[in-house]
Design an enzyme around this catalytic site. Structure first.
Site, PDB file in Angstrom:
ATOM      1  N   THR A  31      -5.401   7.577  -4.563  1.00 47.77           N
ATOM      2  CA  THR A  31      -5.459   7.833  -3.117  1.00 47.77           C
ATOM      3  C   THR A  31      -4.551   9.004  -2.753  1.00 47.77           C
ATOM      4  O   THR A  31      -4.929   9.881  -1.970  1.00 47.77           O
ATOM      5  CB  THR A  31      -5.024   6.562  -2.358  1.00 47.77           C
ATOM      6  OG1 THR A  31      -5.844   5.493  -2.787  1.00 47.77           O
ATOM      7  CG2 THR A  31      -5.168   6.727  -0.857  1.00 47.77           C
ATOM      8  N   GLU A  53       0.828  -1.214   0.000  1.00 44.36           N
ATOM      9  CA  GLU A  53       0.000   0.000   0.000  1.00 44.36           C
ATOM     10  C   GLU A  53       0.859   1.259   0.000  1.00 44.36           C
ATOM     11  O   GLU A  53       0.476   2.278  -0.575  1.00 44.36           O
ATOM     12  CB  GLU A  53      -0.924   0.001   1.226  1.00 44.36           C
ATOM     13  CG  GLU A  53      -2.052  -1.012   1.151  1.00 44.36           C
ATOM     14  CD  GLU A  53      -3.093  -0.638   0.104  1.00 44.36           C
ATOM     15  OE1 GLU A  53      -2.786  -0.756  -1.099  1.00 44.36           O
ATOM     16  OE2 GLU A  53      -4.192  -0.227   0.488  1.00 44.36           O
TER      17      GLU A  53
HETATM   18  P1  ADP Z   1      -7.249   1.606  -4.991  1.00 45.81           P
HETATM   19  O1  ADP Z   1      -8.117   2.196  -3.911  1.00 45.81           O
HETATM   20  O2  ADP Z   1      -8.090   1.171  -6.147  1.00 45.81           O
HETATM   21  O3  ADP Z   1      -6.331   0.551  -4.494  1.00 45.81           O
HETATM   22  P2  ADP Z   1      -4.898   3.292  -5.049  1.00 45.81           P
HETATM   23  O4  ADP Z   1      -4.712   4.679  -5.586  1.00 45.81           O
HETATM   24  O5  ADP Z   1      -4.733   3.089  -3.570  1.00 45.81           O
HETATM   25  O6  ADP Z   1      -6.336   2.790  -5.530  1.00 45.81           O
HETATM   26  O7  ADP Z   1      -3.883   2.312  -5.768  1.00 45.81           O
HETATM   27  C1  ADP Z   1      -3.774   2.291  -7.152  1.00 45.81           C
HETATM   28  C2  ADP Z   1      -2.309   2.521  -7.557  1.00 45.81           C
HETATM   29  O8  ADP Z   1      -1.525   1.353  -7.235  1.00 45.81           O
HETATM   30  C3  ADP Z   1      -2.202   2.735  -9.061  1.00 45.81           C
HETATM   31  O9  ADP Z   1      -1.260   3.748  -9.285  1.00 45.81           O
HETATM   32  C4  ADP Z   1      -1.660   1.398  -9.559  1.00 45.81           C
HETATM   33  O10 ADP Z   1      -0.886   1.523 -10.720  1.00 45.81           O
HETATM   34  C5  ADP Z   1      -0.814   0.919  -8.390  1.00 45.81           C
HETATM   35  N1  ADP Z   1      -0.676  -0.563  -8.371  1.00 45.81           N
HETATM   36  C6  ADP Z   1       0.485  -1.267  -8.390  1.00 45.81           C
HETATM   37  N2  ADP Z   1       0.254  -2.588  -8.370  1.00 45.81           N
HETATM   38  C7  ADP Z   1      -1.093  -2.758  -8.337  1.00 45.81           C
HETATM   39  C8  ADP Z   1      -1.948  -3.906  -8.304  1.00 45.81           C
HETATM   40  N3  ADP Z   1      -1.473  -5.147  -8.326  1.00 45.81           N
HETATM   41  N4  ADP Z   1      -3.277  -3.686  -8.259  1.00 45.81           N
HETATM   42  C9  ADP Z   1      -3.778  -2.431  -8.254  1.00 45.81           C
HETATM   43  N5  ADP Z   1      -3.031  -1.312  -8.285  1.00 45.81           N
HETATM   44  C10 ADP Z   1      -1.690  -1.450  -8.326  1.00 45.81           C
END
Ligand code: ADP
Length: 311
Positions: A183, A130
């Site tokens: 986020t 995260e």
């Molecule tokens: P969410 O609430 O959908 O998780 P976030 O902004 O917290 O959204 O996370 C999304 C970010 O994490 C994006 O920039 C994405 O490219 C990155 N990311 C890296 N690996 C992954 C993954 N396996 N699944 C989803 N997002 C990923």
């Protein structure tokens, strides 16, 4: 066991009054992942279907979380792990897309290693993922994904997660406008200071919500689902938020708010029929916009990540 297939669930974080501390787990909305032992050491992401994401282990949250776990595994391994990710949840959804991958990877590897780590330790590893996704090692999505049900992040240092009971038969209907809100971006618009009068109302709601979960009190649960601090700022990023909320409550929802950092909007309902009615009302509102969207209906899962298959 050489291979494991799991369901990595979506999660709702914040739950109106509990910014950064409350979360809950969905039963039927989420990704699938296959993790297998391979002769090459380390962690390799071998397949990603559904969305475009980096394959490099240090750029994908699944890889980062898996490596955090392996760093803490003291025994020498003469094999490594390969991860296939089948994404149903778009990144930047607000329903824990990154958390599903991070939590799923460490859960699956822990199973393949005969469970050397506790659930709390898995949350610790998963939140390293995260940190890559949103800049800080938040645990409010990975905790419910791993523990199931409702969770409260009591503290982050040291990590302390409290498992809360869920209300019997609770359903969620989620509207996911297909726009990405990172986020990281939606955190920067939040005020650095809050008014004491708002803080008082907010922590009264968190306490009441926890009590409602313990006493299976739907009315109190419903009354507690108000956010005086974050929603007034973040709702501006989500087209039609006020109308959606009004119509969800009219259709019988117990409450409505922004899931995580948005753009997804969650609602809770007492049973499946009301969750369907809420879905219909959200559908008719959002059809009037030009923004593509998805609607999900799911029970709240008390289980968390589910094992689909092992070999
Ligand atoms: P969410 O609430 O959908 O998780 P976030 O902004 O917290 O959204 O996370 C999304 C970010 O994490 C994006 O920039 C994405 O490219 C990155 N990311 C890296 N690996 C992954 C993954 N396996 N699944 C989803 N997002 C990923």
């Amino acid at each position: 066991m050489n291979e494991i297939t799991i369901f990595a669930p979506a999660t709702i974080a914040n739950i109106s009054c509990g910014f950064d501390v409350l979360g809950c787990c969905l039963d039927t909305v989420g990704d699938e992942m296959v993790v297998r032992k391979v002769p090459e050491k380390g962690v390799k992401i071998s397949k990603i279907e559904g969305v475009d994401l980096p394959f490099e282990s240090d750029k994908n949250v699944a890889g980062v979380a898996a490596l955090a776990l392996l760093n803490e595994f003291k025994k020498k391994l003469d094999f490594g792990f390969e991860i296939d990710i089948y994404k149903n949840i778009k990144p930047g959804s607000g329903i824990g897309s990154s958390a599903a991958s991070a939590a799923g990877a460490v859960f699956a590897i822990n199973e393949l290693l005969n469970k050397p780590f506790s659930k709390l330790q898995l949350v610790e590893f998963a939140r390293k993922g995260e940190e890559l996704a949103c800049g800080s090692p938040i645990a409010d999505n990975v905790a419910p994904a791993i523990f199931g049900g409702f969770t409260l992040v009591k503290s982050t240092n040291p990590l302390n997660i409290i498992e809360l009971p869920s209300l019997e038969g609770l359903y969620t209907t989620i509207l996911h406008p297909q726009i990405e809100i990172k986020t990281e971006d939606s955190r920067t618009i939040l005020p650095k200071k809050v008014a004491l009068t708002d803080a008082v109302k907010q922590w009264a709601n968190v306490g009441a919500l926890v009590h409602a979960l313990h006493t299976n009190d739907y009315n109190l649960f419903s009354e507690s689902l108000t956010d005086f601090i974050v929603e007034p700022h973040r709702s501006k990023l989500i087209y039609g938020f006020d109308k959606v909320k009004e119509s969800a409550l009219k259709a019988g929802a117990l409450g409505c708010g922004i899931s995580g950092s948005g753009p997804s909007i969650f609602t809770f309902s007492k049973n499946h029929q009301i969750a369907e009615n809420v879905a219909n009302s959200l559908n008719s509102i959002y059809l009037k916009n030009n923004i593509p969207f998805k609607i999900y209906i799911s029970k709240i899962s008390t289980q968390g990540i589910k094992i689909i298959n092992t070999k």
